[in-house]
Design a protein around this motif. Structure first.
Motif, short mmCIF file in Angstrom:
data_model
loop_
_atom_site.label_atom_id
_atom_site.label_comp_id
_atom_site.label_asym_id
_atom_site.label_seq_id
_atom_site.Cartn_x
_atom_site.Cartn_y
_atom_site.Cartn_z
N LEU A 162 3.56 5.04 7.99
CA LEU A 162 3.23 4.87 6.57
C LEU A 162 1.87 4.21 6.37
O LEU A 162 1.35 4.19 5.25
CB LEU A 162 4.29 4.00 5.89
N GLY A 163 1.32 3.62 7.43
CA GLY A 163 0.03 2.94 7.31
C GLY A 163 0.07 1.47 7.61
O GLY A 163 -0.97 0.79 7.56
N CYS A 164 1.26 0.91 7.92
CA CYS A 164 1.36 -0.50 8.29
C CYS A 164 0.39 -0.82 9.42
O CYS A 164 0.27 -0.05 10.38
CB CYS A 164 2.79 -0.81 8.74
N LEU A 165 -0.32 -1.93 9.31
CA LEU A 165 -1.29 -2.31 10.35
C LEU A 165 -0.93 -3.62 11.03
O LEU A 165 -1.78 -4.29 11.62
CB LEU A 165 -2.71 -2.35 9.77
N GLN A 166 0.34 -3.99 10.97
CA GLN A 166 0.86 -5.16 11.67
C GLN A 166 0.16 -6.45 11.23
O GLN A 166 -0.20 -7.30 12.03
CB GLN A 166 0.75 -4.98 13.19
N SER A 167 -0.02 -6.60 9.93
CA SER A 167 -0.62 -7.83 9.42
C SER A 167 0.37 -8.98 9.46
O SER A 167 -0.01 -10.14 9.32
CB SER A 167 -1.10 -7.63 7.98
N GLN A 168 1.66 -8.66 9.64
CA GLN A 168 2.74 -9.65 9.70
C GLN A 168 2.80 -10.51 8.44
O GLN A 168 3.03 -11.71 8.49
CB GLN A 168 2.60 -10.51 10.97
N ALA A 169 2.60 -9.83 7.31
CA ALA A 169 2.68 -10.49 6.01
C ALA A 169 3.85 -9.96 5.20
O ALA A 169 3.87 -10.08 3.97
CB ALA A 169 1.37 -10.28 5.25
N CYS A 170 4.86 -9.39 5.88
CA CYS A 170 5.98 -8.74 5.19
C CYS A 170 6.70 -9.68 4.23
O CYS A 170 7.20 -9.25 3.19
CB CYS A 170 6.97 -8.20 6.21
N HIS A 210 2.45 -9.83 0.05
CA HIS A 210 1.02 -9.51 0.02
C HIS A 210 0.66 -8.44 1.06
O HIS A 210 -0.44 -8.45 1.60
CB HIS A 210 0.18 -10.76 0.26
N CYS A 211 1.60 -7.56 1.34
CA CYS A 211 1.33 -6.50 2.33
C CYS A 211 0.07 -5.73 1.93
O CYS A 211 -0.01 -5.19 0.82
CB CYS A 211 2.52 -5.55 2.40
N PRO A 212 -0.92 -5.67 2.81
CA PRO A 212 -2.19 -5.03 2.44
C PRO A 212 -2.12 -3.52 2.30
O PRO A 212 -3.02 -2.91 1.71
CB PRO A 212 -3.13 -5.43 3.59
N THR A 213 -1.05 -2.90 2.83
CA THR A 213 -0.97 -1.45 2.79
C THR A 213 0.09 -0.93 1.82
O THR A 213 0.35 0.28 1.77
CB THR A 213 -0.68 -0.88 4.19
N GLY A 214 0.74 -1.83 1.08
CA GLY A 214 1.70 -1.41 0.08
C GLY A 214 3.05 -1.01 0.64
O GLY A 214 3.88 -0.46 -0.08
N VAL A 215 3.31 -1.29 1.91
CA VAL A 215 4.56 -0.88 2.55
C VAL A 215 5.68 -1.89 2.28
O VAL A 215 6.77 -1.53 1.83
CB VAL A 215 4.38 -0.68 4.07
N ALA A 216 5.41 -3.17 2.56
CA ALA A 216 6.44 -4.21 2.45
C ALA A 216 6.08 -5.17 1.32
O ALA A 216 5.78 -6.34 1.55
CB ALA A 216 6.58 -4.95 3.77
N THR A 217 6.12 -4.68 0.09
CA THR A 217 5.79 -5.51 -1.06
C THR A 217 6.46 -4.94 -2.29
O THR A 217 6.74 -3.73 -2.36
CB THR A 217 4.26 -5.57 -1.29
N GLN A 218 6.72 -5.80 -3.26
CA GLN A 218 7.21 -5.35 -4.56
C GLN A 218 6.14 -5.51 -5.63
O GLN A 218 6.43 -5.37 -6.83
CB GLN A 218 8.47 -6.15 -4.94
N ASP A 219 4.92 -5.77 -5.23
CA ASP A 219 3.80 -5.91 -6.16
C ASP A 219 3.28 -4.51 -6.50
O ASP A 219 2.69 -3.83 -5.64
CB ASP A 219 2.70 -6.74 -5.51
N PRO A 220 3.47 -4.05 -7.73
CA PRO A 220 3.04 -2.68 -8.08
C PRO A 220 1.54 -2.46 -7.93
O PRO A 220 1.10 -1.33 -7.71
CB PRO A 220 3.49 -2.52 -9.54
N ARG A 221 0.77 -3.53 -8.02
CA ARG A 221 -0.68 -3.39 -7.83
C ARG A 221 -1.00 -3.00 -6.40
O ARG A 221 -2.08 -2.45 -6.13
CB ARG A 221 -1.39 -4.69 -8.20
N ARG A 222 -0.07 -3.26 -5.49
CA ARG A 222 -0.28 -2.92 -4.09
C ARG A 222 0.45 -1.62 -3.71
O ARG A 222 -0.12 -0.74 -3.10
CB ARG A 222 0.19 -4.08 -3.19
N TRP A 223 1.75 -1.51 -4.08
CA TRP A 223 2.50 -0.36 -3.58
C TRP A 223 2.14 0.94 -4.28
O TRP A 223 2.36 2.03 -3.72
CB TRP A 223 4.00 -0.60 -3.60
N LYS A 224 1.60 0.87 -5.48
CA LYS A 224 1.21 2.12 -6.16
C LYS A 224 0.03 2.81 -5.48
O LYS A 224 -0.24 3.98 -5.73
CB LYS A 224 0.91 1.84 -7.63
N SER A 225 -0.67 2.07 -4.62
CA SER A 225 -1.79 2.67 -3.88
C SER A 225 -1.31 3.50 -2.69
O SER A 225 -2.09 4.23 -2.09
CB SER A 225 -2.74 1.57 -3.39
#
Length: 546
Positions: free
Chosen positions: A417-425, A429-444
Motif C-alpha cells: 500500500l506504500g507503508c515505509l516503516q516509519s513506525q508511527a502507526c 500521523h502515518c505519513p502514507t495514509g495507511v495507519a491513520t484516521q486523519d482524513p487529511r492523510r488517508w484521502k491522499s
C-alpha cells in the motif's frame, strides 16, 4: 567569553546579541530586520527553556538542548535509510521492503552479481533443488477449507491478507486491500475491529475475525449477541469465521480504543456507544474451558450457515493448547482451521515487553500445533494457517514445509500500500495514509492504484513460489516438507528441518507420549475441561512462598 558565560548558554547569548544588533541596525535594511526577527524568536525560545521546569536538559542548555528532540525524531529515518545494512531486519530489512515495492509496482526485481548474504553464517537457509525440475502451468495455488460439519466450504489461496482492523488502518487502506484481494482471488481478514462498510464496498472475500470484544456481534463490548453475529456472518461476502484467542504481537493483552477515537463510524461498525472507551477484554466471556471453546466454535458455525469456522491463537502455555486438542477428542468437535500467529507478528501498538518477550515464535508454535494434530490423527481434518513476518516466497515455502497449509501477511501488504516503516502507526500521523484516521492523510491514498499494487504483490509472490517449488521438483506447495529446507547451524554443519526439529508420527499421541520434551512434561496433565495449569506447575508456584 566562556570564562564569563558557560558554554552551554552560548547559543542563547548569541541569540540575544543577534536581537540587539538587529534592532540597533533596523533602519539599515531588510537583512538586519531578518536578523532581529530570528534573534527575537530564538531569544523567546531560550527564555522559555530557562523558566520551564519540566525538562532539566533544556534549562541547562537553552535552545541547543532542543536538538536532542530533533535527532530523536529523525533517528529512525536516518537509521533506516543511511545506517542499516540491506539485510538488517529491524523489524524489516531494506531487502524485504524492496522486494515488496518492486513486485507491487511490477518493477524489475532480479538481482545482479550474486547473493549479498553470508552463506556460511549460522542462520543461513535454502531449499534443495531437483535434477528434474517440474513444469507447473499456473501459480494460483488453492487449499480447500471445511470439515464434515461445514456446508459452505471455501477454497483459500495459500497467501492472504492477515488481520488488520478498520480503526488501526484507514478507510482507504481497507478499500485498497479488499479490492486487491477481489482482483487477486485471495481473502482479506477483517481483524477484530469488525466488518466495516469499507470491507464490503468492493466485494473481496472476507474472513471475519471475532475477538474478545465480539465487535459487530455484541450486545455491548465483550458480550456476544447471536442475533447480531448471524446478521453479518451469513453475508455471501463473508467466507470464513475466525475466533481470535490471542495475537502474536501482544498475546494475553486486551486493549482500549480511547473515547476520543470512538467516532460515530467506528461505533456503528463495532456496535458500541459513540464517544466512550471501547474495551477489548484480555479474555473471552463466551467460554472458559477448552471444551467450551469448541462448543462456541460449533455454535458460530451453525449461526453462519455452515461456513468454515476456526480460531487464531499465539501459543503460550503448552498445556492450554493441549487442553484444546484433548477437547477435540472429548467433544468430537473439530475447528475447520487454526491460524497460528507467531510472536514476531506486528500490531499498531503494543507494550515493549509484550512485543519483545511474550509468546512463542512462529516456527516453534506452528510445529507444536502441527505435531499435536498429527499425533491425534486429526491433521487431515483441520487446516492450519500461519502468520508472522512472512514477506517472500521463501518465507511461504519454509512455513508450509513446517506444517502450514497457507500463510497470511499483514505488514507485507501494508508495504504494498506504500507503508515505509516509519513506525508511527500508533500516533495517527502515518505519513502514507495507511495507519491513520486523519482524513487529511488517508484521502491522499489512491485506492485504484494501491489495490492494483496489492494484487501485484500477491501475484508476484505466488509466481516466485511456483518457481521455487518447480525447481525442487514439486507441483504444489502442499508437497513441501521439512526435508526440503536446509539450515546452517554452524560454520561446518548443516541440517534439514526434518532432522533439526522433532516430528510426530500419525496417531502417536493416541498410543503413548512421544519422546518430545514438551509432550513428556505437559500432555498427560492437560485437561479438556480446564485451561488451568497442571498440579506440578501450581506446586512450583507456591513453593516460592513457603
Amino acid at each position: 567569553m566562556t570564562r564569563f558565560v558557560p558554554l552551554r548558554y552560548l547559543c542563547f547569548v548569541i541569540a540575544v546579541v543577534a536581537l540587539a544588533v538587529g534592532l540597533a541596525a533596523w533602519a539599515h535594511g531588510i537583512g538586519w530586520r531578518v536578523l532581529a526577527a530570528a534573534g527575537l524568536a530564538l531569544t523567546a525560545l531560550g527564555v522559555h527553556d530557562l523558566v520551564q521546569t519540566r525538562h532539566t536538559l533544556r534549562r541547562n542548555y537553552p535552545i541547543v538542548g532542543r536538538l536532542r528532540y530533533l535527532f530523536e525524531a529523525i533517528r529512525p529515518m536516518m537509521r533506516q535509510y543511511v545506517v542499516e545494512a540491506d539485510d538488517d531486519e529491524v523489524p524489516f530489512s531494506r531487502d524485504q521492503r524492496a522486494i515488496v515495492y518492486q513486485r507491487a509496482k511490477r518493477e524489475l526485481e532480479t538481482r545482479a552479481f550474486g547473493t549479498e548474504r553470508s552463506v556460511y553464517r549460522g542462520d543461513y537457509e535454502w531449499i534443495n533443488h531437483s535434477m528434474a525440475p517440474a513444469l507447473i502451468d499456473g501459480h494460483d495455488f488453492r487449499v480447500p477449507v471445511g470439515g464434515p460439519e461445514c456446508t459452505q466450504p471455501y477454497s483459500a489461496s495459500v497467501f492472504n491478507i492477515s488481520a488488520m482492523s478498520f480503526g488501526s488502518l484507514s478507510p482507504n487502506a481497507i478499500r485498497a486491500l479488499n479490492e486487491g484481494a477481489r482482483r487477486g482471488g485471495f481473502y482479506h481478514d477483517t481483524g477484530e475491529g469488525s466488518l466495516s462498510p469499507y470491507h464490503r464496498e468492493n466485494g473481496g472475500d472476507i474472513v471475519w475475525e471475532l475477538g474478545s470484544g465480539y465487535f459487530g456481534a455484541c450486545k455491548r463490548a465483550g458480550v456476544f449477541s447471536a442475533e447480531r453475529f448471524a446478521e453479518r456472518a451469513t453475508l455471501p461476502q463473508v467466507k470464513m469465521i475466525e475466533l481470535k484467542l490471542s495475537q502474536g504481537a501482544k498475546p494475553g493483552h486486551g486493549g482500549v480504543l480511547p473515547a476520543a477515537k470512538v467516532t460515530r463510524e467506528i461505533a456503528l461498525t463495532r456496535g458500541v456507544p459513540e464517544g466512550e472507551d471501547c474495551i477489548s477484554p484480555a479474555r473471552h466471556s463466551a467460554f472458559d474451558t477448552p471444551e467450551g471453546l469448541l462448543r462456541f466454535i460449533a455454535h458460530l458455525r451453525t449461526l453462519s450457515g455452515g461456513k468454515p469456522t476456526g480460531f487464531k491463537l499465539a501459543i503460550g502455555h503448552p498445556w492450554e493448547w493441549f487442553g484444546i486438542a484433548k477437547a477435540m477428542l472429548s467433544t468430537g468437535i473439530r475447528p475447520d482451521f487454526i491460524v497460528v500467529d507467531g510472536a514476531e507478528g506486528g500490531t499498531g501498538a503494543a507494550p515493549m515487553e509484550f512485543a519483545d518477550h511474550v509468546g512463542v515464535p512462529l516456527r516453534e508454535a506452528l510445529l507444536l500445533v502441527h505435531n499435536t494434530l498429527v499425533g491425534l490423527n486429526l491433521r487431515d481434518q483441520v487446516r492450519i494457517g500461519a502468520a508472522g513476518k512472512i514477506i517472500t516466497a521463501f518465507d511461504v515455502a519454509r512455513t508450509l514445509a513446517l506444517g502450514a497449509d497457507w500463510c497470511n501477511a499483514a505488514r507485507g501488504f501494508m508495504f504494498a500500500l506504500g507503508c515505509l516503516q516509519s513506525q508511527a502507526c500508533h500516533t495517527d500521523h502515518c505519513p502514507t495514509g495507511v495507519a491513520t484516521q486523519d482524513p487529511r492523510r488517508w484521502k491522499s491514498l489512491a485506492v485504484p492504484d494501491k489495490a492494483e499494487r496489492v494484487r501485484n504483490f500477491h501475484e508476484g509472490t505466488l509466481h516466485a513460489l511456483k518457481e521455487l517449488i518447480a525447481a525442487a521438483g514439486l507441483h504444489h506447495p502442499g508437497e513441501l516438507g521439512p526435508e526440503h529446507i536446509i539450515r546452517r547451524v554452524s560454520g561446518n554443519e548443516v541440517r534439514s528441518l526434518a532432522t533439526l526439529y522433532p516430528f510426530l508420527r500419525p496417531g502417536e499421541l493416541l498410543a503413548d507420549v512421544p519422546e518430545h520434551a514438551v509432550f513428556q512434561r505437559f500432555w498427560r496433565a492437560a485437561r479438556a475441561d480446564s485451561f488451568g495449569p497442571p498440579p506440578g506447575i501450581t506446586e512450583l508456584r507456591w513453593s516460592k512462598l513457603r
